[in-house]
Design an enzyme around this catalytic site. Structure first.
Site, PDB file in Angstrom:
ATOM      1  N   LYS A 110      45.021 -41.090   4.046  1.00 40.14           N
ATOM      2  CA  LYS A 110      44.136 -40.936   5.189  1.00 40.14           C
ATOM      3  C   LYS A 110      43.036 -39.919   4.887  1.00 40.14           C
ATOM      4  O   LYS A 110      43.330 -38.767   4.583  1.00 40.14           O
ATOM      5  CB  LYS A 110      44.907 -40.462   6.427  1.00 40.14           C
ATOM      6  CG  LYS A 110      44.073 -40.517   7.720  1.00 40.14           C
ATOM      7  CD  LYS A 110      44.688 -39.740   8.843  1.00 40.14           C
ATOM      8  CE  LYS A 110      44.233 -38.297   8.831  1.00 40.14           C
ATOM      9  NZ  LYS A 110      42.783 -38.137   9.138  1.00 40.14           N
ATOM     10  N   GLY A 145      41.324 -42.305  10.997  1.00 39.40           N
ATOM     11  CA  GLY A 145      41.636 -41.821  12.336  1.00 39.40           C
ATOM     12  C   GLY A 145      41.710 -40.310  12.339  1.00 39.40           C
ATOM     13  O   GLY A 145      41.466 -39.650  11.323  1.00 39.40           O
ATOM     14  N   GLY A 187      43.300 -36.451  12.623  1.00 39.49           N
ATOM     15  CA  GLY A 187      44.490 -35.789  12.116  1.00 39.49           C
ATOM     16  C   GLY A 187      45.551 -35.628  13.179  1.00 39.49           C
ATOM     17  O   GLY A 187      46.751 -35.731  12.905  1.00 39.49           O
ATOM     18  N   GLY A 247      47.118 -38.786  11.542  1.00 40.14           N
ATOM     19  CA  GLY A 247      47.751 -37.852  10.602  1.00 40.14           C
ATOM     20  C   GLY A 247      49.145 -37.457  11.044  1.00 40.14           C
ATOM     21  O   GLY A 247      50.071 -37.395  10.229  1.00 40.14           O
ATOM     22  N   GLU A 294      47.304 -28.058  -1.175  1.00 41.94           N
ATOM     23  CA  GLU A 294      46.160 -27.280  -1.662  1.00 41.94           C
ATOM     24  C   GLU A 294      45.426 -26.806  -0.424  1.00 41.94           C
ATOM     25  O   GLU A 294      44.837 -27.606   0.305  1.00 41.94           O
ATOM     26  CB  GLU A 294      45.279 -28.138  -2.571  1.00 41.94           C
ATOM     27  CG  GLU A 294      44.317 -27.309  -3.404  1.00 41.94           C
ATOM     28  CD  GLU A 294      42.923 -27.290  -2.825  1.00 41.94           C
ATOM     29  OE1 GLU A 294      42.608 -26.291  -2.142  1.00 41.94           O
ATOM     30  OE2 GLU A 294      42.170 -28.247  -3.045  1.00 41.94           O
ATOM     31  N   CYS A 339      37.291 -24.661  -0.659  1.00 51.01           N
ATOM     32  CA  CYS A 339      38.493 -23.839  -0.464  1.00 51.01           C
ATOM     33  C   CYS A 339      38.548 -22.647  -1.410  1.00 51.01           C
ATOM     34  O   CYS A 339      39.081 -21.587  -1.061  1.00 51.01           O
ATOM     35  CB  CYS A 339      39.740 -24.702  -0.610  1.00 51.01           C
ATOM     36  SG  CYS A 339      39.746 -25.705  -2.114  1.00 51.01           S
ATOM     37  N   GLU A 382      38.871 -16.840   6.188  1.00 50.82           N
ATOM     38  CA  GLU A 382      38.090 -17.892   5.546  1.00 50.82           C
ATOM     39  C   GLU A 382      36.999 -18.386   6.497  1.00 50.82           C
ATOM     40  O   GLU A 382      37.291 -18.890   7.577  1.00 50.82           O
ATOM     41  CB  GLU A 382      38.991 -19.053   5.137  1.00 50.82           C
ATOM     42  CG  GLU A 382      38.288 -20.123   4.336  1.00 50.82           C
ATOM     43  CD  GLU A 382      39.237 -21.204   3.836  1.00 50.82           C
ATOM     44  OE1 GLU A 382      39.001 -21.729   2.738  1.00 50.82           O
ATOM     45  OE2 GLU A 382      40.209 -21.523   4.550  1.00 50.82           O
TER      46      GLU A 382
END
Length: 495
Positions: free
Chosen positions: A186, A216, A218, A222, A260, A294, A391
């Site tokens: 996905k 779609g 998450g 998801g 990750e 990231c 972040e």
């Protein structure tokens, strides 16, 4: 800004995209759809099907139906098919690059020179790696042989983020296929187009059901995937918060997961560094893909003896960056994924200055249309400020001065994340000491954001579990079977 109608028809997205299940394109079971929008212009790009639980069930069932035959294909067969995928993808480089730029907002110079070529290379790399893999046979003694076989793990559920949809798709799909697995994948709701187009290529090459693609949100599609009992493994790239959910879902089913996740990487510049290259490296570390990376070098640690001179050059570098139309080949920085994310980025700037840091440059929206942010540097930051710890996921650099090597390593390690980082120095002994001293999965030396196949990538601490982009990821997509053989005809005499 160049509009969709100004592009040649061969470079435009389809008006409608469906789900790929068992080799067939189909609408979602519910009939629900959503739209994809160009973040630079606000134009609607395409209407996409939204998968629900029925679609997830069917995709998983189709993958398991394909698995017995696919898992028995030889490494040579799988290698040849992966090479064919790479060739077809490379043949359509301009189309894939344009679609990625339209859907994501990243500059066409990046998608043409990084996203698509690196995706092609990942398929070729794993096509080669799987041919070179070998299992083990150990002689325990003259009458006993131990054979260790690597077998495909089964059907893998994969969820990828919006910042590199095509490349992250290649990172996930290529090794899973090389190892003999079937896939349900996905993409992010924000940027689904390039992965569905990749699915078109895969569907031309692979047997039906080997790769199934669901689009779609998450929160719905998801979550249906995370709740499903039919997966043998989960793989996820995205935020640390959602990474927890993926890890919990895998743990509840006693299946493995590779993750990750987020980062707050330290880019460390010593006084003996080549300054012009380090300044460029600071820009690459935080402005590549508009900082939506990231492993972005979002904390810049500069030795105090060169601090003022470095900031002077950094300011000039940031203010020279060409921000604008992502389809313009001269554009160096495109737009953020959407205006909501743009506003979140800009809110961090306000927090940083309110806590005592100083705005060196940027810190505001670029232009009046689209989700564009000026390259931003906030200086005189303290290591414990919010801007230094959290972040941002945008082109916002927190600059922190330091005095000694030990202090730099301490600041770098004072983070819940450990994904990337770099050290800039002409002293190779110092560079290696610092690289080894920082607790992170990837340390660059005198470079940044180099992400080729065959160099393992992944994080320490809350930046994830496992390594990708290297042959070692095949371990995560296989399970080991031991066949223990006695060739002796003597009884043991135990009973």
């Amino acid at each position: 800004m160049k509009l969709l109608k100004e592009l040649s028809e061969s470079l435009q997205p389809q008006q409608k995209y469906q789900l790929l299940i068992n080799g067939q394109w189909r609408d979602g079971a519910s009939g629900k759809t959503f739209t994809s929008v160009n973040p630079a212009t606000g134009e609607q790009l395409a209407v996409l099907a939204e998968a629900d639980q029925t679609d997830v069930d069917l995709a998983v069932k189709s993958a398991w139906q394909a698995f017995p035959a696919w898992s028995k294909t030889s490494p040579a067969e799988r290698s040849a098919l992966l090479l064919k995928v790479a060739d077809l993808l490379e043949k359509e480089t301009e189309r894939f690059a344009t679609l990625e730029t339209l859907d994501n907002g990243k500059p066409i110079r990046e998608t043409m020179n990084v996203d698509v070529p690196a995706s092609v290379d990942h398929f070729r790399y794993f096509a080669g790696v799987i041919r070179a893999q070998s299992d083990e046979a150990d002689v325990i003694d003259e009458d006993t042989l131990s054979i260790v076989l690597s077998e495909p793990i089964g059907v893998v559920g994969q969820i990828i983020p919006w910042n590199f949809p095509l490349l992250m798709g290649a990172w996930k799909i290529a090794p899973a296929l090389a190892a003999g697995n079937c896939i349900v994948i996905k993409p992010s709701r924000e940027t689904s187009i390039s992965l569905i187009e990749l699915a078109r290529v895969l569907n031309e090459v692979l047997p039906a059901g080997v790769v199934n693609v669901l689009t779609g949100s998450g929160a719905t599609t998801g979550q249906y995937m995370l709740d499903h009992e039919g997966f043998s493994k989960l793989a996820f790239t995205g935020s640390t918060d959602i990474g927890y959910d993926v890890a919990k879902a895998a743990a509840e089913k006693l299946i493995p997961a590779t993750l990750e996740l987020g980062g707050k990487s330290a880019n460390i510049v010593f006084e003996d560094a080549q300054m012009d290259k380090a300044v460029e490296g600071a820009a690459i570390g935080i402005l590549f893909n508009q900082g939506q990376v990231c492993c972005a070098g979002s904390r810049l640690l500069v030795q105090r003896s060169i601090y003022d001179k470095f900031l002077e050059q950094l300011k000039a570098k940031f203010e020279s960056v060409k921000v604008g139309d992502p389809l313009d080949p001269n554009t160096q920085m495109g737009c953020q994924i959407n205006e909501k994310h743009m506003n979140k980025i800009l809110s961090f700037v306000g927090v940083g200055t309110s806590q005592g840091a100083r705005l060196l440059t940027g810190g505001e929206r670029f232009g009046n249309e689209g989700a564009f942010v000026k390259p931003t540097a906030i200086v005189d930051c303290k290591p414990d400020m919010k801007i230094s710890c959290e972040e941002v996921f945008g082109p916002v650099l927190a600059v922190i001065p330091f005095d000694t090597e030990e202090e730099a390593v301490k600041i770098a390690n004072d983070s819940e994340f450990g994904l990337g980082g770099a050290v800039w120095s002409r002293d190779i002994n110092r560079a290696l000491r610092v690289a080894k001293g920082v607790r992170t999965g990837r340390m660059w030396v005198n470079c940044y954001n180099q992400l080729p196949a065959h160099a393992p990538f992944g994080g320490y601490k809350k930046s994830g579990i496992g390594r990708e982009t290297h042959k070692m990821i095949l371990e995560a997509y296989t399970q080991k079977k031991n066949i223990f053989i006695s060739t002796s005809e003597k009884l043991t005499g135990l009973f």
